[in-house]
Design a protein around this motif. Sequence first.
Motif, PDB file in Angstrom:
ATOM      1  N   ASP A 153       0.645  -1.268  -0.024  1.00  0.00           N
ATOM      2  CA  ASP A 153       0.046   0.080  -0.009  1.00  0.00           C
ATOM      3  C   ASP A 153       0.743   1.322  -0.002  1.00  0.00           C
ATOM      4  N   GLU A 154       1.776   1.237   0.820  1.00  0.00           N
ATOM      5  CA  GLU A 154       2.759   2.500   1.078  1.00  0.00           C
ATOM      6  C   GLU A 154       3.962   2.455   0.062  1.00  0.00           C
ATOM      7  N   LEU A 155       4.322   1.223  -0.235  1.00  0.00           N
ATOM      8  CA  LEU A 155       5.682   0.999  -0.822  1.00  0.00           C
ATOM      9  C   LEU A 155       5.528  -0.359  -1.485  1.00  0.00           C
ATOM     10  N   GLN A 156       5.392  -0.311  -2.781  1.00  0.00           N
ATOM     11  CA  GLN A 156       5.582  -1.452  -3.772  1.00  0.00           C
ATOM     12  C   GLN A 156       6.984  -1.615  -4.474  1.00  0.00           C
ATOM     13  N   VAL A 157       7.232  -2.811  -4.333  1.00  0.00           N
ATOM     14  CA  VAL A 157       8.651  -3.445  -4.720  1.00  0.00           C
ATOM     15  C   VAL A 157       8.750  -4.416  -5.825  1.00  0.00           C
ATOM     16  N   ILE A 158       9.556  -4.275  -6.711  1.00  0.00           N
ATOM     17  CA  ILE A 158       9.828  -5.382  -7.785  1.00  0.00           C
ATOM     18  C   ILE A 158      11.319  -5.848  -7.757  1.00  0.00           C
ATOM     19  N   GLY A 159      11.463  -7.007  -7.834  1.00  0.00           N
ATOM     20  CA  GLY A 159      12.919  -7.441  -7.884  1.00  0.00           C
ATOM     21  C   GLY A 159      13.180  -8.026  -9.262  1.00  0.00           C
ATOM     22  N   TYR A 160      14.306  -8.646  -9.506  1.00  0.00           N
ATOM     23  CA  TYR A 160      14.933  -9.402 -10.587  1.00  0.00           C
ATOM     24  C   TYR A 160      15.478 -10.826 -10.223  1.00  0.00           C
ATOM     25  N   ASP A 161      15.275 -11.651 -11.015  1.00  0.00           N
ATOM     26  CA  ASP A 161      15.563 -13.133 -10.834  1.00  0.00           C
ATOM     27  C   ASP A 161      14.692 -14.401 -10.718  1.00  0.00           C
ATOM     28  N   ASP A 162      13.860 -13.897  -9.923  1.00  0.00           N
ATOM     29  CA  ASP A 162      12.842 -14.898  -9.008  1.00  0.00           C
ATOM     30  C   ASP A 162      13.668 -16.170  -8.548  1.00  0.00           C
ATOM     31  N   ASN A 163      14.492 -15.697  -7.538  1.00  0.00           N
ATOM     32  CA  ASN A 163      15.047 -16.756  -6.728  1.00  0.00           C
ATOM     33  C   ASN A 163      13.982 -17.496  -5.928  1.00  0.00           C
ATOM     34  N   PRO A 164      14.495 -18.651  -5.108  1.00  0.00           N
ATOM     35  CA  PRO A 164      13.494 -19.332  -4.621  1.00  0.00           C
ATOM     36  C   PRO A 164      12.955 -18.732  -3.307  1.00  0.00           C
ATOM     37  N   TYR A 165      13.617 -17.801  -2.756  1.00  0.00           N
ATOM     38  CA  TYR A 165      13.030 -17.150  -1.675  1.00  0.00           C
ATOM     39  C   TYR A 165      12.000 -16.000  -1.806  1.00  0.00           C
ATOM     40  N   SER A 166      11.909 -15.752  -3.141  1.00  0.00           N
ATOM     41  CA  SER A 166      10.985 -14.595  -3.410  1.00  0.00           C
ATOM     42  C   SER A 166       9.649 -14.946  -3.268  1.00  0.00           C
ATOM     43  N   LYS A 167       9.177 -16.280  -3.262  1.00  0.00           N
ATOM     44  CA  LYS A 167       7.887 -16.820  -3.147  1.00  0.00           C
ATOM     45  C   LYS A 167       7.719 -16.985  -1.471  1.00  0.00           C
ATOM     46  N   MET A 168       8.735 -17.090  -0.756  1.00  0.00           N
ATOM     47  CA  MET A 168       8.487 -17.432   0.767  1.00  0.00           C
ATOM     48  C   MET A 168       8.259 -16.220   1.509  1.00  0.00           C
ATOM     49  N   MET A 169       8.834 -15.299   1.020  1.00  0.00           N
ATOM     50  CA  MET A 169       8.807 -13.902   1.941  1.00  0.00           C
ATOM     51  C   MET A 169       7.215 -13.335   1.887  1.00  0.00           C
ATOM     52  N   TYR A 170       6.862 -12.871   3.073  1.00  0.00           N
ATOM     53  CA  TYR A 170       5.533 -12.196   3.276  1.00  0.00           C
ATOM     54  C   TYR A 170       5.675 -10.995   3.413  1.00  0.00           C
ATOM     55  N   PRO A 171       5.044 -10.117   2.536  1.00  0.00           N
ATOM     56  CA  PRO A 171       4.320 -10.298   1.335  1.00  0.00           C
ATOM     57  C   PRO A 171       5.402 -11.053   0.296  1.00  0.00           C
ATOM     58  N   SER A 172       4.763 -11.739  -0.451  1.00  0.00           N
ATOM     59  CA  SER A 172       5.596 -12.289  -1.596  1.00  0.00           C
ATOM     60  C   SER A 172       6.023 -11.372  -2.407  1.00  0.00           C
ATOM     61  N   LEU A 173       7.529 -11.450  -3.040  1.00  0.00           N
ATOM     62  CA  LEU A 173       8.155 -10.553  -3.870  1.00  0.00           C
ATOM     63  C   LEU A 173       7.802 -10.786  -5.487  1.00  0.00           C
ATOM     64  N   ALA A 174       7.130  -9.714  -5.936  1.00  0.00           N
ATOM     65  CA  ALA A 174       7.190  -9.603  -7.497  1.00  0.00           C
ATOM     66  C   ALA A 174       8.464  -9.559  -8.092  1.00  0.00           C
ATOM     67  N   THR A 175       8.357 -10.013  -9.162  1.00  0.00           N
ATOM     68  CA  THR A 175       9.892 -10.053  -9.764  1.00  0.00           C
ATOM     69  C   THR A 175       9.880 -10.510 -11.266  1.00  0.00           C
ATOM     70  N   ILE A 176      11.063 -10.481 -11.852  1.00  0.00           N
ATOM     71  CA  ILE A 176      11.362 -10.617 -13.374  1.00  0.00           C
ATOM     72  C   ILE A 176      11.998 -12.269 -13.086  1.00  0.00           C
ATOM     73  N   ALA A 177      11.379 -13.045 -13.590  1.00  0.00           N
ATOM     74  CA  ALA A 177      12.050 -14.264 -13.833  1.00  0.00           C
ATOM     75  C   ALA A 177      12.876 -14.740 -14.910  1.00  0.00           C
ATOM     76  N   GLN A 178      14.056 -14.979 -14.454  1.00  0.00           N
ATOM     77  CA  GLN A 178      15.154 -15.371 -15.344  1.00  0.00           C
ATOM     78  C   GLN A 178      15.290 -16.818 -15.459  1.00  0.00           C
ATOM     79  N   PRO A 179      15.611 -17.501 -16.604  1.00  0.00           N
ATOM     80  CA  PRO A 179      15.604 -18.835 -16.839  1.00  0.00           C
ATOM     81  C   PRO A 179      17.021 -19.561 -16.236  1.00  0.00           C
TER      82      PRO A 179
END
Length: 327
Positions: free
Chosen positions: A256-282
């Motif tokens: 709500d006050e701060l949105q964040v997007i990452g890069y890589d889609d490492n395994p921990y990005s789904k485990m964080m709460y709130p889960s991390l939006a990201t750019i998934a690299q293969p």
Amino acid sequence: MKTIKDVANLAGVSVATVSRALNKSGYVSEKSRQKVEAAIKELDFYPNEVARSLYQKKSKLIGLLLPDISNPFFPLVAKGVEDKMSEMGYNLILGNVQENSSKEEEYIRAFTQNNVAGVLSAIEGGFRNLKNMPFVMLDRVTSNKEYSVYSDDYLGGSLAAQAIVERSPREVVVMVGPRSVSNSLVRLAGSIKVLEEHKITYHLFETESFQFESAEKASFHLLENFPKVNSIIASNDIHALAVMREAIRRGIKIPDELQVIGYDDNPYSKMMYPSLATIAQPAYQIGYKGAEILCARIEGRKVKEKNIQLPVTLEVRESLRKKDENE
């Protein structure tokens, strides 16, 4: 330690016969071959691969240079390399450079001393001093990319910025990875183009590296310098997660006050709460396809695609706000 002489004595054959059986060179009768194999099994004998490679003038060892194995992206690359090399009967020697040029030189020297058949490198300039040894670049690819596998970083930077643009950005900060790493600049170019096309005001915040050690410090300074920021495009998932942790510590509500997007889609990005939006690299595919190219080069087969660029995708998760209704 058991030697080839011990195998010869137990099998009742000459050392030369054992050598021919091991190296599959020259004639060995079926009876003698069976005796040698039985002796090898009984003695639990393992041939000296370096000595064998020098004798045969070829090796079943591969060198792999990585910038930092504590970054979850690179173990996935390594797994792709290892799986393909295992299929082809090769073994890996891993060099964890940790962004240290001296270590890079040490590992390359070790690869040469161990007579490796080829090298895969995710280090920019990691092919220096390899002489005529086959090599393939992975992920961090410069303009000198005769053989390489990497992802579409420009598209990734564009997708990250587009995701932010569609979700009520007021003050945007773009984290810039180290400028010595070329793909961080490519990502930045993709993000800036989208932000400027939509006339979004943004600030740049440079980070020293992609490593864990700098992420905590960087996240603290970012939020100190930009207290009103409401949207962050992070340089990678490590820095994105560090920013989220620091924001939560300060009582800032995500997204709500701060949105964040990452890069890589490492395994921990789904485990964080709130889960991390990201750019998934293969990551796995980068390693696997790079290993395919290297095997073809080592074995003298034609390489159909010398430079492979793989697509990236946007993974929308809880660290992004809902899209604006008018988008």
